[in-house]
Scaffold this motif. Structure first.
Motif, PDB file in Angstrom:
ATOM      1  N   MET A   1      14.504  42.592  11.732  1.00  0.00           N
ATOM      2  CA  MET A   1      14.497  41.227  12.216  1.00  0.00           C
ATOM      3  C   MET A   1      13.191  40.993  12.974  1.00  0.00           C
ATOM      4  O   MET A   1      12.712  41.861  13.691  1.00  0.00           O
ATOM      5  N   LYS A   2      12.652  39.799  12.810  1.00  0.00           N
ATOM      6  CA  LYS A   2      11.388  39.428  13.452  1.00  0.00           C
ATOM      7  C   LYS A   2      11.625  38.316  14.481  1.00  0.00           C
ATOM      8  O   LYS A   2      12.602  37.586  14.409  1.00  0.00           O
ATOM      9  N   LYS A   3      10.701  38.199  15.399  1.00  0.00           N
ATOM     10  CA  LYS A   3      10.732  37.095  16.361  1.00  0.00           C
ATOM     11  C   LYS A   3      10.268  35.816  15.671  1.00  0.00           C
ATOM     12  O   LYS A   3       9.465  35.846  14.737  1.00  0.00           O
ATOM     13  N   VAL A   4      10.753  34.694  16.152  1.00  0.00           N
ATOM     14  CA  VAL A   4      10.342  33.382  15.677  1.00  0.00           C
ATOM     15  C   VAL A   4       9.643  32.670  16.829  1.00  0.00           C
ATOM     16  O   VAL A   4      10.132  32.666  17.963  1.00  0.00           O
ATOM     17  N   LYS A   5       8.497  32.102  16.545  1.00  0.00           N
ATOM     18  CA  LYS A   5       7.753  31.346  17.542  1.00  0.00           C
ATOM     19  C   LYS A   5       8.276  29.910  17.549  1.00  0.00           C
ATOM     20  O   LYS A   5       8.329  29.245  16.512  1.00  0.00           O
ATOM     21  N   ILE A   6       8.674  29.444  18.729  1.00  0.00           N
ATOM     22  CA  ILE A   6       9.184  28.081  18.908  1.00  0.00           C
ATOM     23  C   ILE A   6       8.176  27.321  19.760  1.00  0.00           C
ATOM     24  O   ILE A   6       7.938  27.686  20.912  1.00  0.00           O
ATOM     25  N   THR A   7       7.583  26.282  19.206  1.00  0.00           N
ATOM     26  CA  THR A   7       6.621  25.460  19.938  1.00  0.00           C
ATOM     27  C   THR A   7       7.209  24.067  20.125  1.00  0.00           C
ATOM     28  O   THR A   7       7.698  23.465  19.169  1.00  0.00           O
ATOM     29  N   VAL A   8       7.165  23.571  21.360  1.00  0.00           N
ATOM     30  CA  VAL A   8       7.596  22.200  21.626  1.00  0.00           C
ATOM     31  C   VAL A   8       6.464  21.283  21.164  1.00  0.00           C
ATOM     32  O   VAL A   8       5.396  21.254  21.769  1.00  0.00           O
ATOM     33  N   LEU A   9       6.702  20.575  20.062  1.00  0.00           N
ATOM     34  CA  LEU A   9       5.677  19.692  19.520  1.00  0.00           C
ATOM     35  C   LEU A   9       5.626  18.350  20.241  1.00  0.00           C
ATOM     36  O   LEU A   9       4.554  17.832  20.522  1.00  0.00           O
ATOM     37  N   LYS A  10       6.818  17.787  20.507  1.00  0.00           N
ATOM     38  CA  LYS A  10       6.836  16.433  21.037  1.00  0.00           C
ATOM     39  C   LYS A  10       8.129  16.171  21.796  1.00  0.00           C
ATOM     40  O   LYS A  10       9.201  16.567  21.341  1.00  0.00           O
ATOM     41  N   THR A  11       8.020  15.529  22.932  1.00  0.00           N
ATOM     42  CA  THR A  11       9.182  15.009  23.639  1.00  0.00           C
ATOM     43  C   THR A  11       9.169  13.498  23.440  1.00  0.00           C
ATOM     44  O   THR A  11       8.121  12.865  23.565  1.00  0.00           O
ATOM     45  N   THR A  12      10.303  12.941  23.075  1.00  0.00           N
ATOM     46  CA  THR A  12      10.338  11.526  22.731  1.00  0.00           C
ATOM     47  C   THR A  12      11.391  10.785  23.537  1.00  0.00           C
ATOM     48  O   THR A  12      12.259  11.393  24.157  1.00  0.00           O
ATOM     49  N   LEU A  13      11.306   9.472  23.494  1.00  0.00           N
ATOM     50  CA  LEU A  13      12.300   8.600  24.113  1.00  0.00           C
ATOM     51  C   LEU A  13      12.476   7.394  23.203  1.00  0.00           C
ATOM     52  O   LEU A  13      11.510   6.683  22.920  1.00  0.00           O
ATOM     53  N   ASN A  14      13.690   7.178  22.721  1.00  0.00           N
ATOM     54  CA  ASN A  14      13.988   5.989  21.940  1.00  0.00           C
ATOM     55  C   ASN A  14      14.261   4.875  22.940  1.00  0.00           C
ATOM     56  O   ASN A  14      15.369   4.741  23.467  1.00  0.00           O
ATOM     57  N   GLU A  15      13.242   4.096  23.229  1.00  0.00           N
ATOM     58  CA  GLU A  15      13.324   3.097  24.298  1.00  0.00           C
ATOM     59  C   GLU A  15      14.418   2.061  24.056  1.00  0.00           C
ATOM     60  O   GLU A  15      15.107   1.655  24.993  1.00  0.00           O
ATOM     61  N   GLN A  16      14.589   1.639  22.822  1.00  0.00           N
ATOM     62  CA  GLN A  16      15.611   0.637  22.522  1.00  0.00           C
ATOM     63  C   GLN A  16      17.008   1.179  22.836  1.00  0.00           C
ATOM     64  O   GLN A  16      17.796   0.518  23.521  1.00  0.00           O
ATOM     65  N   LEU A  17      17.311   2.372  22.340  1.00  0.00           N
ATOM     66  CA  LEU A  17      18.627   2.952  22.598  1.00  0.00           C
ATOM     67  C   LEU A  17      18.800   3.340  24.058  1.00  0.00           C
ATOM     68  O   LEU A  17      19.887   3.180  24.625  1.00  0.00           O
TER      69      LEU A  17
END
Length: 108
Positions: free
Chosen positions: A1-17
């Motif tokens: 088993m190998k490690k997986v790299k997790i990168t936070v690409l974008k934090t978003t906000l759905n302003e309408q909802l």
């Protein structure tokens, strides 16, 4: 088993909802920041959001076990093998992640 790299690409906000359903002054996710990097296999990384982990762990697990050596979903989603773009399940402020296979061995 190998490690997986997790990168936070974008934090978003759905302003309408958020305006219609969220609390006053709701903003993007306070737990994760764009550019943060984590490594995982079968276990949630330290300081990683529990809810985000529930949404993405099956992709991390698959990539850690070599499933990403081919492209996911019959070549109609991601072009590059060993890669997945996924998000958490927060409907008001989803966080988008890039998951990448690595050659880093996982320690049992």
């Amino acid at each position: 088993m190998k490690k997986v790299k997790i990168t936070v690409l974008k934090t978003t906000l759905n302003e309408q909802l958020a305006k219609e359903y969220g609390v006053k002054n709701l903003s993007t996710c306070p737990m994760l920041k764009e550019g943060e990097v984590f490594y995982a296999d079968y276990a949630k990384p330290d300081n990683f959001c529990d809810e985000a982990w529930k949404a993405i762990y099956q992709y991390v697990f698959a990539l850690a076990h070599g499933a990403g050596e081919d492209v996911f979903y019959f070549h109609d989603w991601i072009e590059k093998p060993g890669l997945a773009i996924v998000c958490c399940n927060d409907g008001l402020r989803p966080v988008i992640f890039k998951l990448e296979s690595t050659d880093i061995e996982s320690i049992p």
